[in-house]
Design a protein around this motif. Sequence first.
Motif, PDB file in Angstrom:
ATOM      1  N   VAL A  57      38.880 -27.997 -40.144  1.00 35.32           N
ATOM      2  CA  VAL A  57      39.666 -26.955 -39.436  1.00 35.32           C
ATOM      3  C   VAL A  57      39.726 -27.220 -38.085  1.00 35.32           C
ATOM      4  O   VAL A  57      40.862 -27.273 -37.462  1.00 35.32           O
ATOM      5  N   LEU A  58      38.891 -27.894 -37.454  1.00 31.66           N
ATOM      6  CA  LEU A  58      38.932 -28.171 -36.166  1.00 31.66           C
ATOM      7  C   LEU A  58      39.759 -29.221 -35.772  1.00 31.66           C
ATOM      8  O   LEU A  58      40.365 -29.443 -34.865  1.00 31.66           O
ATOM      9  N   ASP A  84      42.341 -29.772 -37.216  1.00 27.86           N
ATOM     10  CA  ASP A  84      43.672 -29.344 -37.464  1.00 27.86           C
ATOM     11  C   ASP A  84      44.122 -28.458 -36.220  1.00 27.86           C
ATOM     12  O   ASP A  84      45.240 -28.380 -35.691  1.00 27.86           O
ATOM     13  N   ASN A  85      43.075 -27.799 -35.699  1.00 31.70           N
ATOM     14  CA  ASN A  85      43.153 -26.767 -34.213  1.00 31.70           C
ATOM     15  C   ASN A  85      41.739 -26.680 -33.753  1.00 31.70           C
ATOM     16  O   ASN A  85      41.078 -25.790 -34.242  1.00 31.70           O
ATOM     17  N   ASP A  99      41.184 -24.957 -31.322  1.00 31.80           N
ATOM     18  CA  ASP A  99      40.881 -23.800 -30.634  1.00 31.80           C
ATOM     19  C   ASP A  99      40.749 -22.697 -31.913  1.00 31.80           C
ATOM     20  O   ASP A  99      41.108 -21.487 -31.307  1.00 31.80           O
ATOM     21  N   ASN A 100      40.905 -22.933 -32.855  1.00 28.00           N
ATOM     22  CA  ASN A 100      40.850 -22.129 -34.205  1.00 28.00           C
ATOM     23  C   ASN A 100      39.723 -20.948 -33.822  1.00 28.00           C
ATOM     24  O   ASN A 100      38.508 -21.377 -33.726  1.00 28.00           O
ATOM     25  N   GLY A 148      38.469 -18.665 -35.525  1.00 24.62           N
ATOM     26  CA  GLY A 148      37.715 -18.754 -36.792  1.00 24.62           C
ATOM     27  C   GLY A 148      38.022 -17.243 -37.397  1.00 24.62           C
ATOM     28  O   GLY A 148      38.992 -16.508 -36.972  1.00 24.62           O
ATOM     29  N   SER A 149      37.577 -17.237 -38.631  1.00 20.71           N
ATOM     30  CA  SER A 149      37.824 -16.022 -39.634  1.00 20.71           C
ATOM     31  C   SER A 149      36.665 -16.026 -40.383  1.00 20.71           C
ATOM     32  O   SER A 149      35.796 -16.701 -40.760  1.00 20.71           O
ATOM     33  N   ILE A 170      36.942 -18.606 -43.255  1.00 22.26           N
ATOM     34  CA  ILE A 170      36.619 -20.127 -42.745  1.00 22.26           C
ATOM     35  C   ILE A 170      35.005 -20.026 -42.933  1.00 22.26           C
ATOM     36  O   ILE A 170      34.319 -20.984 -43.211  1.00 22.26           O
ATOM     37  N   THR A 208      38.555 -19.462 -47.148  1.00 20.07           N
ATOM     38  CA  THR A 208      39.819 -20.334 -46.942  1.00 20.07           C
ATOM     39  C   THR A 208      39.703 -21.675 -47.439  1.00 20.07           C
ATOM     40  O   THR A 208      40.687 -22.309 -47.645  1.00 20.07           O
ATOM     41  N   VAL A 222      44.926 -16.005 -41.284  1.00 27.05           N
ATOM     42  CA  VAL A 222      43.776 -15.885 -40.102  1.00 27.05           C
ATOM     43  C   VAL A 222      44.333 -14.592 -39.403  1.00 27.05           C
ATOM     44  O   VAL A 222      45.506 -14.571 -38.785  1.00 27.05           O
ATOM     45  N   THR A 257      43.036 -11.343 -33.718  1.00 32.05           N
ATOM     46  CA  THR A 257      41.790 -11.217 -33.021  1.00 32.05           C
ATOM     47  C   THR A 257      41.588  -9.669 -32.632  1.00 32.05           C
ATOM     48  O   THR A 257      41.345  -9.494 -31.497  1.00 32.05           O
TER      49      THR A 257
END
Lengths: 454, 454
Positions: A196-197, A199-200, A202-203, A205-206, A209, A314, A331, A334
């Motif tokens: 995940v990181l 890929d992005n 700054d994700n 989170g959810s 994940i 996810t 996602v 926020t």
Amino acid sequence: MTEQTRFLLNESDLPKQWYNILADSPNPPAAVLNPQTLEPVTPEFMSVIFPMNLIMQEMSSERYIDIPEEVREIYKLWRPTPLIRARRLEKALGTPAHIYFKNEGVSPSGSHKPNTAVAQAYYNKIAGVKAMTTETGAGQWGSALSMACNFFDLELQVYMVKVSYDLKPYRRILMNSFGAEVYASPTDTTDYGRSVLADNPDNPGSLGIAISEAVEVAAKSGGTKKYGLGSVLNHVMIHQSVIGEECLKQMDMAGEYPDVVIGCVGGGSNFAGIAYPFIRENLKDGQRTRLLAVEPAAVPSLTKGKYAFDYGDTAKMAPVVKMYTLGHGFVPPTIHAGGLRYHGMAPSLSALYDAGLVEATTVPQKATFEAALQFAQTEGILPAPESAHAIRAAIDEALDAKEKGEKRVILFNLSGHGHFDMASYQKYMAGELQDFALPEDAINEAMAALPQVS
Amino acid sequence: MTEQTRFLLNESDLPKQWYNILADSPNPPAAVLNPQTLEPVTPEFMSVIFPMNLIMQEMSSERYIDIPEEVREIYKLWRPTPLIRARRLEKALGTPAHIYFKNEGVSPSGSHKPNTAVAQAYYNKIAGVKAMTTETGAGQWGSALSMACNFFDLELQVYMVKVSYDLKPYRRILMNSFGAEVYASPTDTTDYGRSVLADNPDNPGSLGIAISEAVEVAAKSGGTKKYGLGSVLNHVMIHQSVIGEECLKQMDMAGEYPDVVIGCVGGGSNFAGIAYPFIRENLKDGQRTRLLAVEPAAVPSLTKGKYAFDYGDTAKMAPVVKMYTLGHGFVPPTIHAGGLRYHGMAPSLSALYDAGLVEATTVPQKATFEAALQFAQTEGILPAPESAHAIRAAIDEALDAKEKGEKRVILFNLSGHGHFDMASYQKYMAGELQDFALPEDAINEAMAALPQVS
């Protein structure tokens, strides 16, 4: 009718059994599928991440399940919880409606979550498990399981959704004080987190994940760690039924019966806890009570999702279940109610909604915080942003009753307090909170990736 | 003896009267002096900062005072509070002692403080006051008065001790959510604050300084603002008596009577609340119960202070009272129990201590946090650092009983929860908290500046 404000039960009134709605639901539950094969799961597959006693409970169709004495002993630290008539709120609204709320915020960790956390820790303990893993959004589930694992002398690793981890450092410290280790998810400590990181970085989170990370750690532990989930699954809904069972007795003390029962929904467990025993009564006696599930406008799984098979997480490691879903890849924005940022909805609740036994509505973020402050300023209690969704809907019901000149008896679940959500309140009061537009593109994209189940 | 864990009273058991120990105290209270003349104050002098109805209550020697119905209606939002047998803590200690605690942390603002805040706001309201000022240390008093002023539609300005303001931003937000304005004291908005800052721009503040600022604003308001104090004064102690009155009934439900009653002391109000009704019973029936006041080793007003006339605040604006004091100029070390950082002690409590009816002890900071975590890990509730002083002493009593093989019945006041104190817990767990040496030089210097009263 009495002039009382709080309706308290004695320790001897603490329920001795949990209620399992699967015994009464008109829709039989859909099969739970293996995420790799999309074929029905075996208990052996499930046993990689759950102890067998909880798997059996998950699959049980018994109407009532005895609450183990060891669990009841811990419940007694705060249960039965108070039912309170919100007389000051009624007066401020000028409504003929009677508003009652069940205060689950009085638990030591501040929400309804210990009702299942204590049970899960107990069943893991007697199954010989030494350590657990879990995810947490707002931190209420993580705090509850931290307390429960501490009571039963189990180690715990918590994967906390990064946006909540950053916004709510005090939740992390609370978990630490019960001996749990807490990580900001996505982490670089799991294969899935690293992907995940990559890929992005700054994700934010959810829950989806964080669940994947916690499940991965348990699944790869060679049997030494098991995973605990704070909502969605049926054994969780079963454990939460103590809320509604107590409310039935307390409404009786108040000499009234609710016309509408309201709860916020993320995965569905606090709503199920208060609502399912009333659904049982409806099924017995005919529809007396409306059941209203309230979701954030930004995460509208019941009202805008699809009733379909989907992955619980996810990374597609958790079982596939039939539920209302926005897609496992969704996602959520926020919003400041981290506990409601989940793409799906409990299968048992999804089935009841599909059958028309439950209603659903959405409320936007700013109106929710407005309701939260109105509640605090009348009743004194600052609610969790999640619970404030139920308050918003309860106030709207009370105003509707006023407009129609109806006496209406409203009961909602105050699932938790907001003592760890002050940064969100500060932003609201500073005018910095926004309402999110319905994230239609993200939902459509995620919907396109639902598994194809024949 | 019952197997019960929680002892709950019904709404109908809520006390209808407050208890005033001045009617029973063997020491008549010393006169309250005008800080300018050091002559006995007149009600007119006091009325510059307090409404006349509270002044009359302050000076009352009536044994029982009716609780106004408007105040009882608000008490009912959370009172009567639970009495809980700490069975899991007892077991962890392996003690034959029985440990009970009164949970005042269940109030909406999280401590015992609303017991007097609601009463003070009510009396100010019916006296025609439109706005109040106050100080706060840890923030518990400020939160309580914010809630109370909100209920009675009064404006409120809160002067919050700077070190707490910085450490506990969420307390400030909680006060804001009830509509209060909050300032970090010393401020540059008062003459006294400016003089303190001129002397030392980095002054961390103290309750004494914050009181001076709040009193100055009320005194210079031309009658439009009155001041409210959260401890020390006798009307505050009177309002807190509901705690002990409820405990008497609840210990009766438990079929036991306490050998020792324990509370932490800063100004003395939560201790007075739980202890005074038991002192009344001692005076009636002969000494059955020891009363133990617990102070921080760094602020030992009872155990190391002098029983003398002193100013209630640092600027010498508040009345002069006879009390155990470390000197009004003493700025306590910045311990993480901001609510206990006061140089003096309630006159009524000082008199009882002087008469030998109350015992006192001190506990150091680190051992206090250790006790707090042991309590959280056994009973689930994370206590306020202030309340943890009482827990430390209760555990020490239980261990002493174990050593002596005595069954001892221990009752302590859990005056508040620690949800707004997580930064302090983080520091403790990171090994960053220190024990302060007794600040003898600072005490000696402050003692030299006591007023000379003939």
